[in-house]
Write a protein that holds these residues in place. Structure first.
Motif, PDB file in Angstrom:
ATOM      1  N   THR A  85       0.834  -1.206   0.000  1.00  0.00           N
ATOM      2  CA  THR A  85       0.000   0.000   0.000  1.00  0.00           C
ATOM      3  C   THR A  85       0.865   1.252   0.000  1.00  0.00           C
ATOM      4  O   THR A  85       0.614   2.198  -0.752  1.00  0.00           O
ATOM      5  N   ILE A  86       1.897   1.253   0.848  1.00  0.00           N
ATOM      6  CA  ILE A  86       2.806   2.396   0.920  1.00  0.00           C
ATOM      7  C   ILE A  86       3.550   2.571  -0.404  1.00  0.00           C
ATOM      8  O   ILE A  86       3.677   3.684  -0.912  1.00  0.00           O
ATOM      9  N   LEU A  87       4.029   1.485  -0.976  1.00  0.00           N
ATOM     10  CA  LEU A  87       4.743   1.538  -2.252  1.00  0.00           C
ATOM     11  C   LEU A  87       3.868   2.147  -3.340  1.00  0.00           C
ATOM     12  O   LEU A  87       4.313   3.014  -4.098  1.00  0.00           O
ATOM     13  N   GLU A  88       2.629   1.725  -3.398  1.00  0.00           N
ATOM     14  CA  GLU A  88       1.693   2.256  -4.391  1.00  0.00           C
ATOM     15  C   GLU A  88       1.519   3.763  -4.205  1.00  0.00           C
ATOM     16  O   GLU A  88       1.520   4.524  -5.175  1.00  0.00           O
ATOM     17  N   LYS A  89       1.393   4.215  -2.957  1.00  0.00           N
ATOM     18  CA  LYS A  89       1.216   5.645  -2.677  1.00  0.00           C
ATOM     19  C   LYS A  89       2.478   6.417  -3.023  1.00  0.00           C
ATOM     20  O   LYS A  89       2.415   7.503  -3.607  1.00  0.00           O
ATOM     21  N   ILE A  90       3.646   5.867  -2.695  1.00  0.00           N
ATOM     22  CA  ILE A  90       4.905   6.531  -3.030  1.00  0.00           C
ATOM     23  C   ILE A  90       5.035   6.694  -4.538  1.00  0.00           C
ATOM     24  O   ILE A  90       5.393   7.762  -5.026  1.00  0.00           O
ATOM     25  N   ILE A  91       4.729   5.654  -5.288  1.00  0.00           N
ATOM     26  CA  ILE A  91       4.831   5.715  -6.753  1.00  0.00           C
ATOM     27  C   ILE A  91       3.908   6.802  -7.309  1.00  0.00           C
ATOM     28  O   ILE A  91       4.298   7.588  -8.179  1.00  0.00           O
ATOM     29  N   THR A  92       2.693   6.892  -6.788  1.00  0.00           N
ATOM     30  CA  THR A  92       1.731   7.905  -7.237  1.00  0.00           C
ATOM     31  C   THR A  92       2.226   9.312  -6.912  1.00  0.00           C
ATOM     32  O   THR A  92       2.204  10.197  -7.775  1.00  0.00           O
ATOM     33  N   LEU A  93       2.667   9.517  -5.681  1.00  0.00           N
ATOM     34  CA  LEU A  93       3.121  10.844  -5.268  1.00  0.00           C
ATOM     35  C   LEU A  93       4.427  11.240  -5.949  1.00  0.00           C
ATOM     36  O   LEU A  93       4.640  12.412  -6.270  1.00  0.00           O
ATOM     37  N   TYR A  94       5.306  10.274  -6.181  1.00  0.00           N
ATOM     38  CA  TYR A  94       6.583  10.545  -6.849  1.00  0.00           C
ATOM     39  C   TYR A  94       6.338  11.095  -8.251  1.00  0.00           C
ATOM     40  O   TYR A  94       7.002  12.025  -8.691  1.00  0.00           O
ATOM     41  N   LYS A  95       5.370  10.527  -8.944  1.00  0.00           N
ATOM     42  CA  LYS A  95       5.021  10.989 -10.294  1.00  0.00           C
ATOM     43  C   LYS A  95       4.546  12.443 -10.238  1.00  0.00           C
ATOM     44  O   LYS A  95       4.928  13.259 -11.071  1.00  0.00           O
ATOM     45  N   LYS A  96       3.721  12.773  -9.245  1.00  0.00           N
ATOM     46  CA  LYS A  96       3.232  14.151  -9.091  1.00  0.00           C
ATOM     47  C   LYS A  96       4.375  15.109  -8.757  1.00  0.00           C
ATOM     48  O   LYS A  96       4.460  16.205  -9.300  1.00  0.00           O
ATOM     49  N   ALA A  97       5.231  14.696  -7.852  1.00  0.00           N
ATOM     50  CA  ALA A  97       6.290  15.571  -7.354  1.00  0.00           C
ATOM     51  C   ALA A  97       7.450  15.721  -8.334  1.00  0.00           C
ATOM     52  O   ALA A  97       7.898  16.825  -8.614  1.00  0.00           O
ATOM     53  N   TYR A  98       7.939  14.606  -8.842  1.00  0.00           N
ATOM     54  CA  TYR A  98       9.174  14.615  -9.618  1.00  0.00           C
ATOM     55  C   TYR A  98       8.987  14.330 -11.105  1.00  0.00           C
ATOM     56  O   TYR A  98       9.953  14.291 -11.853  1.00  0.00           O
ATOM     57  N   LYS A  99       7.742  14.105 -11.513  1.00  0.00           N
ATOM     58  CA  LYS A  99       7.387  13.910 -12.935  1.00  0.00           C
ATOM     59  C   LYS A  99       8.034  12.691 -13.564  1.00  0.00           C
ATOM     60  O   LYS A  99       8.171  12.596 -14.766  1.00  0.00           O
ATOM     61  N   ASP A 100       8.454  11.726 -12.747  1.00  0.00           N
ATOM     62  CA  ASP A 100       9.050  10.480 -13.233  1.00  0.00           C
ATOM     63  C   ASP A 100       8.215   9.298 -12.778  1.00  0.00           C
ATOM     64  O   ASP A 100       7.616   9.347 -11.713  1.00  0.00           O
TER      65      ASP A 100
END
Length: 105
Positions: A85-100
């Motif tokens: 669950t945490i990994l999924e949230k990190i991946i989603t937020l990382y895309k928003k924050a760092y555009k990768d």
């Protein structure tokens, strides 16, 4: 996986990062999140409400090691289901924050 714990110094750093203005901040579904790449892009700070953790990444290649999502700053161990669950949230937020698109390795 053996139980790992954060040192007092690392806990202090995590506590400071919870209010660090450099972190990307998001509010979703009534929860508050924070995300910040640290050091030379080898560590990621992740915050969920009042809890936080550090995990291993390779920011240059947008890779994350999910096995390093091991415990919260209060040293509560993260189980396999919660890690996913945490990994999924990190991946989603990382895309928003760092555009990768963060990839798992």
């Amino acid at each position: 996986m053996g139980k790992r714990t954060y040192s007092k110094a690392t806990k202090a750093t995590l506590n400071d990062l919870k209010s660090d203005s450099r972190a990307y901040r998001y509010e979703e579904d009534g929860n508050k999140y924070g995300l910040l790449i640290l050091y030379r892009g080898e560590t990621l700070f992740y915050q969920e409400n009042d809890r936080a953790l550090l995990c291993g990444i390779a920011a240059r290649f947008a890779f994350i090691n999910p096995e390093t999502i091991a415990h919260w700053d209060d040293n509560t161990v993260i189980n396999t289901e919660e890690r996913a669950t945490i990994l999924e949230k990190i991946i989603t937020l990382y895309k928003k924050a760092y555009k990768d698109d963060l990839q798992v390795f």
